[in-house]
Design a protein around this motif. Structure first.
Motif, PDB file in Angstrom:
ATOM      1  N   LYS A 237     -13.065   6.048  23.259  1.00 25.82           N
ATOM      2  CA  LYS A 237     -13.594   7.317  23.752  1.00 25.82           C
ATOM      3  C   LYS A 237     -13.327   8.426  22.738  1.00 25.82           C
ATOM      4  O   LYS A 237     -12.388   8.354  21.943  1.00 25.82           O
ATOM      5  N   LYS A 238     -14.133   9.446  22.795  1.00 25.64           N
ATOM      6  CA  LYS A 238     -13.924  10.615  21.946  1.00 25.64           C
ATOM      7  C   LYS A 238     -12.503  11.138  22.147  1.00 25.64           C
ATOM      8  O   LYS A 238     -12.047  11.276  23.287  1.00 25.64           O
ATOM      9  N   GLY A 239     -11.798  11.392  21.042  1.00 23.14           N
ATOM     10  CA  GLY A 239     -10.426  11.884  21.113  1.00 23.14           C
ATOM     11  C   GLY A 239      -9.371  10.793  21.057  1.00 23.14           C
ATOM     12  O   GLY A 239      -8.193  11.082  20.840  1.00 23.14           O
ATOM     13  N   ASP A 240      -9.778   9.521  21.257  1.00 24.20           N
ATOM     14  CA  ASP A 240      -8.810   8.416  21.135  1.00 24.20           C
ATOM     15  C   ASP A 240      -8.280   8.340  19.703  1.00 24.20           C
ATOM     16  O   ASP A 240      -9.011   8.609  18.741  1.00 24.20           O
ATOM     17  N   ILE A 241      -7.022   7.977  19.586  1.00 24.65           N
ATOM     18  CA  ILE A 241      -6.422   7.766  18.261  1.00 24.65           C
ATOM     19  C   ILE A 241      -6.345   6.263  18.009  1.00 24.65           C
ATOM     20  O   ILE A 241      -5.812   5.516  18.831  1.00 24.65           O
ATOM     21  N   VAL A 242      -6.901   5.844  16.896  1.00 23.38           N
ATOM     22  CA  VAL A 242      -6.888   4.432  16.518  1.00 23.38           C
ATOM     23  C   VAL A 242      -6.024   4.296  15.272  1.00 23.38           C
ATOM     24  O   VAL A 242      -6.326   4.872  14.224  1.00 23.38           O
ATOM     25  N   GLY A 243      -4.931   3.561  15.406  1.00 17.31           N
ATOM     26  CA  GLY A 243      -4.033   3.353  14.277  1.00 17.31           C
ATOM     27  C   GLY A 243      -4.246   1.987  13.648  1.00 17.31           C
ATOM     28  O   GLY A 243      -4.716   1.059  14.301  1.00 17.31           O
TER      29      GLY A 243
ATOM     30  N   PRO B   8       0.828  -1.212   0.000  1.00 18.20           N
ATOM     31  CA  PRO B   8       0.000   0.000   0.000  1.00 18.20           C
ATOM     32  C   PRO B   8       0.859   1.258   0.000  1.00 18.20           C
ATOM     33  O   PRO B   8       1.908   1.295   0.625  1.00 18.20           O
ATOM     34  N   ALA B   9       0.394   2.269  -0.730  1.00 22.62           N
ATOM     35  CA  ALA B   9       1.153   3.520  -0.808  1.00 22.62           C
ATOM     36  C   ALA B   9       1.317   4.153   0.568  1.00 22.62           C
ATOM     37  O   ALA B   9       2.350   4.741   0.879  1.00 22.62           O
ATOM     38  N   VAL B  10       0.285   4.039   1.406  1.00 20.73           N
ATOM     39  CA  VAL B  10       0.341   4.547   2.780  1.00 20.73           C
ATOM     40  C   VAL B  10       0.290   3.332   3.704  1.00 20.73           C
ATOM     41  O   VAL B  10      -0.777   2.774   3.931  1.00 20.73           O
ATOM     42  N   PRO B  11       1.449   2.888   4.215  1.00 21.63           N
ATOM     43  CA  PRO B  11       1.491   1.636   4.982  1.00 21.63           C
ATOM     44  C   PRO B  11       0.898   1.714   6.381  1.00 21.63           C
ATOM     45  O   PRO B  11       0.453   0.720   6.932  1.00 21.63           O
ATOM     46  N   LEU B  12       0.909   2.906   6.980  1.00 18.90           N
ATOM     47  CA  LEU B  12       0.374   3.109   8.333  1.00 18.90           C
ATOM     48  C   LEU B  12      -0.579   4.293   8.306  1.00 18.90           C
ATOM     49  O   LEU B  12      -0.333   5.271   7.599  1.00 18.90           O
ATOM     50  N   ASN B  13      -1.652   4.194   9.085  1.00 18.66           N
ATOM     51  CA  ASN B  13      -2.575   5.317   9.133  1.00 18.66           C
ATOM     52  C   ASN B  13      -3.261   5.330  10.496  1.00 18.66           C
ATOM     53  O   ASN B  13      -3.170   4.361  11.249  1.00 18.66           O
ATOM     54  N   ALA B  14      -3.941   6.412  10.794  1.00 17.72           N
ATOM     55  CA  ALA B  14      -4.632   6.533  12.078  1.00 17.72           C
ATOM     56  C   ALA B  14      -5.818   7.470  11.928  1.00 17.72           C
ATOM     57  O   ALA B  14      -5.840   8.333  11.048  1.00 17.72           O
ATOM     58  N   LYS B  15      -6.798   7.278  12.783  1.00 19.14           N
ATOM     59  CA  LYS B  15      -7.985   8.133  12.815  1.00 19.14           C
ATOM     60  C   LYS B  15      -8.239   8.559  14.258  1.00 19.14           C
ATOM     61  O   LYS B  15      -7.890   7.850  15.205  1.00 19.14           O
ATOM     62  N   VAL B  16      -8.878   9.703  14.420  1.00 17.31           N
ATOM     63  CA  VAL B  16      -9.244  10.204  15.742  1.00 17.31           C
ATOM     64  C   VAL B  16     -10.743   9.990  15.928  1.00 17.31           C
ATOM     65  O   VAL B  16     -11.545  10.353  15.058  1.00 17.31           O
ATOM     66  N   CYS B  17     -11.124   9.396  17.053  1.00 18.31           N
ATOM     67  CA  CYS B  17     -12.539   9.133  17.342  1.00 18.31           C
ATOM     68  C   CYS B  17     -13.274  10.450  17.583  1.00 18.31           C
ATOM     69  O   CYS B  17     -12.853  11.261  18.402  1.00 18.31           O
ATOM     70  N   SER B  18     -14.365  10.643  16.869  1.00 22.18           N
ATOM     71  CA  SER B  18     -15.137  11.880  17.025  1.00 22.18           C
ATOM     72  C   SER B  18     -16.170  11.774  18.138  1.00 22.18           C
ATOM     73  O   SER B  18     -16.755  12.770  18.545  1.00 22.18           O
ATOM     74  N   SER B  19     -16.401  10.524  18.614  1.00 22.13           N
ATOM     75  CA  SER B  19     -17.348  10.331  19.716  1.00 22.13           C
ATOM     76  C   SER B  19     -17.060   8.996  20.395  1.00 22.13           C
ATOM     77  O   SER B  19     -16.356   8.148  19.837  1.00 22.13           O
ATOM     78  N   ASP B  20     -17.609   8.803  21.567  1.00 28.20           N
ATOM     79  CA  ASP B  20     -17.495   7.502  22.234  1.00 28.20           C
ATOM     80  C   ASP B  20     -18.184   6.451  21.370  1.00 28.20           C
ATOM     81  O   ASP B  20     -19.204   6.732  20.724  1.00 28.20           O
ATOM     82  N   ASP B  21     -17.625   5.252  21.369  1.00 30.02           N
ATOM     83  CA  ASP B  21     -18.224   4.199  20.545  1.00 30.02           C
ATOM     84  C   ASP B  21     -17.843   2.838  21.109  1.00 30.02           C
ATOM     85  O   ASP B  21     -16.834   2.700  21.815  1.00 30.02           O
ATOM     86  N   THR B  22     -18.633   1.848  20.788  1.00 33.87           N
ATOM     87  CA  THR B  22     -18.313   0.464  21.113  1.00 33.87           C
ATOM     88  C   THR B  22     -18.299  -0.332  19.826  1.00 33.87           C
ATOM     89  O   THR B  22     -19.264  -0.293  19.050  1.00 33.87           O
ATOM     90  N   TRP B  23     -17.207  -1.020  19.574  1.00 34.97           N
ATOM     91  CA  TRP B  23     -17.053  -1.783  18.345  1.00 34.97           C
ATOM     92  C   TRP B  23     -17.826  -3.089  18.415  1.00 34.97           C
ATOM     93  O   TRP B  23     -18.228  -3.528  19.502  1.00 34.97           O
ATOM     94  N   PRO B  24     -18.040  -3.737  17.258  1.00 36.18           N
ATOM     95  CA  PRO B  24     -18.813  -4.999  17.241  1.00 36.18           C
ATOM     96  C   PRO B  24     -18.254  -6.079  18.167  1.00 36.18           C
ATOM     97  O   PRO B  24     -19.009  -6.915  18.671  1.00 36.18           O
ATOM     98  N   ASP B  25     -16.929  -6.064  18.428  1.00 31.05           N
ATOM     99  CA  ASP B  25     -16.349  -7.097  19.299  1.00 31.05           C
ATOM    100  C   ASP B  25     -16.425  -6.719  20.778  1.00 31.05           C
ATOM    101  O   ASP B  25     -15.909  -7.422  21.649  1.00 31.05           O
ATOM    102  N   GLY B  26     -17.071  -5.563  21.089  1.00 28.38           N
ATOM    103  CA  GLY B  26     -17.234  -5.145  22.477  1.00 28.38           C
ATOM    104  C   GLY B  26     -16.186  -4.167  22.976  1.00 28.38           C
ATOM    105  O   GLY B  26     -16.297  -3.628  24.080  1.00 28.38           O
ATOM    106  N   PHE B  27     -15.148  -3.897  22.183  1.00 29.70           N
ATOM    107  CA  PHE B  27     -14.094  -2.965  22.582  1.00 29.70           C
ATOM    108  C   PHE B  27     -14.632  -1.535  22.527  1.00 29.70           C
ATOM    109  O   PHE B  27     -15.298  -1.145  21.572  1.00 29.70           O
ATOM    110  N   SER B  28     -14.344  -0.769  23.564  1.00 24.22           N
ATOM    111  CA  SER B  28     -14.847   0.605  23.630  1.00 24.22           C
ATOM    112  C   SER B  28     -13.737   1.620  23.370  1.00 24.22           C
ATOM    113  O   SER B  28     -12.591   1.433  23.793  1.00 24.22           O
TER     114      SER B  28
END
Length: 201
Positions: free
Chosen positions: A80-86, A58-78
């Motif tokens: 928080k707003k402001g968390d960075i998910v890489g 991939p042209a961009v091998p690593l990436n990250a997003k910032v959570c805009s709100s609290d959320d719970t993923w389908p696997d139950g992992f939570s």
């Protein structure tokens, strides 16, 4: 990848010549002039090879997003707003869990259905252009650019690595770079193939 897999390179070149309906003695200019939306739409194997290359490199091998709100993923992992998910697109493209036991193999056929037409996977599985509302707005443009450039090169030239034994090492930056570059020899596929310089910046 096409240098390491000359059979795939030949298959792409044949598809390009058939899609553009050009004879083997046609020039590179004639080939370029015949790359229309209609002819490009016939190059399904080329799209599959480009997609497979993007999966592994991939042209961009690593990436990250910032959570805009609290959320719970389908696997139950939570999160928080402001968390960075890489996420690691390079690693994900090689995961057997996602792609099967042949995950590290370069196999364009994995993208084709029984009729030889491209079958797209979820952008959350093939994450190279991101996914969801943040998917890359330039994805279609990037594919067109890759297709045109690849069709002109592979339809007119045989590409070989200058040193077949040299391993391509990568420098991980924001975008993927080959450390020291990748030296390739281009030989005219047909006698009428003109200079590559005209198509290079």
């Amino acid at each position: 990848m096409v240098c390491k897999h000359p059979d795939i390179q030949e298959k792409i070149a044949q598809e390009v010549r058939e899609a553009t309906n050009l004879k083997d003695n046609s020039s590179i200019d004639e080939l370029a002039d015949n790359l229309t939306e209609e002819t490009l739409s016939k190059m399904q194997y080329l799209v599959a090879a480009l997609t497979e290359t993007s999966r592994l490199y991939p042209a961009v091998p690593l990436n990250a997003k910032v959570c805009s709100s609290d959320d719970t993923w389908p696997d139950g992992f939570s999160v928080k707003k402001g968390d960075i998910v890489g996420y690691h697109a390079y690693g994900m493209g090689r995961m057997k869990y996602i792609w099967g036991d042949d995950a590290e193999e370069f196999r364009p056929e994995r993208w084709l259905d029984e009729n030889g037409l491209v079958q797209q996977e979820s952008s959350f599985k093939l994450i190279v252009f991101s996914a969801g509302p943040r998917i890359c707005v330039g994805k279609e443009f990037a594919y067109r650019e890759m297709m045109i450039f690849s069709a002109v090169l592979l339809g007119s030239y045989i590409l070989k690595l200058r040193d077949e034994n040299k391993v391509a090492n990568y420098r991980t930056k924001f975008t993927h770079h080959i450390d020291g570059g990748l030296y390739v020899q281009a030989s005219p596929r047909f006698a009428n193939a003109s200079s590559l310089r005209r198509y290079m910046p």
